[in-house]
Design a protein around this motif. Structure first.
Motif, PDB file in Angstrom:
ATOM      1  N   GLY A 187       0.957  -1.037   3.776  1.00 40.19           N
ATOM      2  CA  GLY A 187      -0.240  -1.758   4.196  1.00 40.19           C
ATOM      3  C   GLY A 187       0.060  -3.175   4.631  1.00 40.19           C
ATOM      4  N   VAL A 188       0.958  -3.834   3.911  1.00 46.16           N
ATOM      5  CA  VAL A 188       1.342  -5.205   4.259  1.00 46.16           C
ATOM      6  C   VAL A 188       2.045  -5.219   5.610  1.00 46.16           C
ATOM      7  N   ARG A 189       2.894  -4.218   5.831  1.00 41.53           N
ATOM      8  CA  ARG A 189       3.565  -4.124   7.134  1.00 41.53           C
ATOM      9  C   ARG A 189       2.550  -3.810   8.240  1.00 41.53           C
ATOM     10  N   TYR A 190       1.621  -2.902   7.941  1.00 40.49           N
ATOM     11  CA  TYR A 190       0.667  -2.448   8.958  1.00 40.49           C
ATOM     12  C   TYR A 190      -0.184  -3.597   9.494  1.00 40.49           C
ATOM     13  N   VAL A 191      -0.610  -4.493   8.623  1.00 36.81           N
ATOM     14  CA  VAL A 191      -1.476  -5.595   9.075  1.00 36.81           C
ATOM     15  C   VAL A 191      -0.685  -6.735   9.712  1.00 36.81           C
TER      16      VAL A 191
ATOM     17  N   SER B 187     -13.491  -1.263   5.980  1.00 39.25           N
ATOM     18  CA  SER B 187     -13.313   0.169   5.775  1.00 39.25           C
ATOM     19  C   SER B 187     -11.837   0.464   5.545  1.00 39.25           C
ATOM     20  N   ALA B 188     -11.530   1.685   5.082  1.00 39.09           N
ATOM     21  CA  ALA B 188     -10.156   2.056   4.757  1.00 39.09           C
ATOM     22  C   ALA B 188      -9.589   3.023   5.790  1.00 39.09           C
ATOM     23  N   ILE B 189      -8.324   2.786   6.145  1.00 38.62           N
ATOM     24  CA  ILE B 189      -7.604   3.691   7.036  1.00 38.62           C
ATOM     25  C   ILE B 189      -6.334   4.187   6.340  1.00 38.62           C
ATOM     26  N   ASP B 190      -5.770   5.280   6.892  1.00 42.47           N
ATOM     27  CA  ASP B 190      -4.518   5.810   6.352  1.00 42.47           C
ATOM     28  C   ASP B 190      -3.342   5.312   7.185  1.00 42.47           C
ATOM     29  N   GLN B 191      -2.146   5.822   6.902  1.00 45.02           N
ATOM     30  CA  GLN B 191      -0.947   5.337   7.569  1.00 45.02           C
ATOM     31  C   GLN B 191      -0.901   5.691   9.053  1.00 45.02           C
TER      32      GLN B 191
ATOM     33  N   ALA C 124      -8.705  -1.609   7.372  1.00 44.81           N
ATOM     34  CA  ALA C 124      -7.420  -2.009   6.805  1.00 44.81           C
ATOM     35  C   ALA C 124      -6.881  -0.880   5.934  1.00 44.81           C
ATOM     36  N   PRO C 125      -5.592  -0.906   5.624  1.00 40.48           N
ATOM     37  CA  PRO C 125      -4.980   0.159   4.814  1.00 40.48           C
ATOM     38  C   PRO C 125      -5.657   0.336   3.457  1.00 40.48           C
ATOM     39  N   GLY C 126      -5.963   1.602   3.135  1.00 44.85           N
ATOM     40  CA  GLY C 126      -6.620   1.894   1.862  1.00 44.85           C
ATOM     41  C   GLY C 126      -6.248   3.244   1.277  1.00 44.85           C
ATOM     42  N   VAL C 127      -5.144   3.823   1.744  1.00 45.84           N
ATOM     43  CA  VAL C 127      -4.688   5.120   1.254  1.00 45.84           C
ATOM     44  C   VAL C 127      -3.242   4.991   0.774  1.00 45.84           C
ATOM     45  N   ASP C 128      -2.979   5.474  -0.443  1.00 47.17           N
ATOM     46  CA  ASP C 128      -1.631   5.393  -1.028  1.00 47.17           C
ATOM     47  C   ASP C 128      -1.095   3.964  -1.019  1.00 47.17           C
ATOM     48  N   ILE C 129      -1.894   3.052  -1.551  1.00 47.59           N
ATOM     49  CA  ILE C 129      -1.518   1.649  -1.555  1.00 47.59           C
ATOM     50  C   ILE C 129      -0.809   1.303  -2.867  1.00 47.59           C
ATOM     51  N   LEU C 130       0.432   0.886  -2.750  1.00 50.77           N
ATOM     52  CA  LEU C 130       1.220   0.492  -3.917  1.00 50.77           C
ATOM     53  C   LEU C 130       0.961  -0.972  -4.246  1.00 50.77           C
TER      54      LEU C 130
ATOM     55  N   ARG D 262       1.409   0.871  -9.234  1.00 50.44           N
ATOM     56  CA  ARG D 262       0.708   2.146  -9.092  1.00 50.44           C
ATOM     57  C   ARG D 262       0.121   2.251  -7.689  1.00 50.44           C
ATOM     58  N   LYS D 263      -0.011   3.494  -7.206  1.00 46.78           N
ATOM     59  CA  LYS D 263      -0.656   3.730  -5.919  1.00 46.78           C
ATOM     60  C   LYS D 263      -2.110   4.128  -6.132  1.00 46.78           C
TER      61      LYS D 263
END
Length: 310
Positions: A79-83, A240-244, A262-268, A277-278
């Motif tokens: 998620g950090v990379r994605y944004v 809202s939440a998006i996946d990879q 923004a990223p909201g799936v399998d977020i470590l 935890r994810k």
């Protein structure tokens, strides 16, 4: 500390015997560690200054006691990379920005968060759950060559605990939490929570915070339908939440009030007990945007404020 390597052709026991005589003459305790099979020794700075001319007689190689680091590398969550946080770090990592996290409480003992947590208030008491700690890590997990790193790793967070162990709160407590944020001059408020109905009182305190220049970010909701409040208020950035793959998560609320995705799936992220935890949810999406807002805001802060905060 100095590390001294002598020529191998010089018998090391003779060097030691000579040094011991010099040390006795100066009434010093034996301040070295020897590796006789390698003709090396480690001596204190004090002894080296005292006997450096004597050491030079043997023409040794003298080295400083250098710092050595393990080749550990902290993980940059997807998620950090994605944004695009990494590209933004070239212009700063959020130093000087004060972020209030209204949530279930933050584990201040976590090694990723303890230096970033600068204060807060507890409106509910009792046991905590890990939700607030997870949210906090997404925002500010420290860049320390282990664990993970957050979107804005040099910002400061404030633990505004308004939710109990079950993740429940009340409208009155939320009003208190936002008022506390205003009174304590937060720059940004992260609100990873929501309710389905409009509240006039909540709308008024949101407007008051907005009038004070506070940026507010809230999760859109996990009902798969309409965006909840406070994300739905005009003065709040609803996320809202998006996946990879960049697709809207099936659980994510959407539509009016969802200003950002923004990223909201399998977020470590961080978890109490120095764990990780994810999790899934728009609660995880909102802090990604909060971190981005902090990076943007830090660039506009006067140097005096950033230095004072640090």
């Amino acid at each position: 500390m100095k590390i001294i390597s002598f020529r191998r052709e010089t018998p090391f026991h003779e060097i030691l015997r000579d040094l011991q005589g010099k040390i006795r003459a100066h009434k010093e305790r034996k301040p070295w560690r020897c590796y006789e099979d390698m003709s090396c020794m480690c001596v204190s700075q004090q002894v080296y200054r005292l006997l450096h001319k004597h050491f030079e007689r043997y023409q040794p190689t003298v080295e400083e006691n250098l710092t050595v680091s393990v080749h550990a590398e902290e993980e940059i969550p997807w998620g950090v990379r994605y944004v695009g946080a990494q590209k933004r770090w070239k212009k700063g990592m959020g130093a000087g920005v004060k972020i209030g996290v209204i949530d279930t409480g933050i584990s201040g003992e976590h090694y990723e968060l303890k230096n970033r947590l600068k204060g807060g208030v507890d409106f509910v008491g009792g046991k905590r759950n890990g939700h607030g700690t997870h949210v906090a890590g997404i925002i500010v997990a420290e860049m320390n060559q282990r664990g993970i790193v957050g979107v804005s790793p040099e910002s400061y967070i404030y633990d505004i605990r308004a939710f109990d162990e079950e993740g429940r709160s009340s409208l009155a407590t939320i009003l208190q939490a936002i008022h506390w944020s205003i009174d304590n001059q937060m720059d940004i408020i992260n609100m990873s929570f929501g309710m389905p109905q409009y509240s006039e009182a909540l709308a008024r305190v949101i407007k008051k915070a907005n009038d004070r220049g506070i940026v507010m970010v809230a999760s859109a909701g996990n009902n798969g339908g309409e965006v909840e409040y406070p994300a739905r208020y005009d003065q709040v950035i609803g996320v809202s939440a998006i996946d990879q793959n960049g697709k809207l998560a099936s659980f994510s609320s959407r539509g009016r009030g969802a200003n950002r995705k923004a990223p909201g799936v399998d977020i470590l992220s961080t978890w109490p007990g120095n764990q990780f935890r994810k999790l899934n949810g728009t609660s995880m999406a909102a802090p990604h945007v909060t971190g981005l807002m902090a990076l943007q805001m830090a660039r506009r802060l006067p140097a005096s404020k950033a230095e004072a905060t640090v």
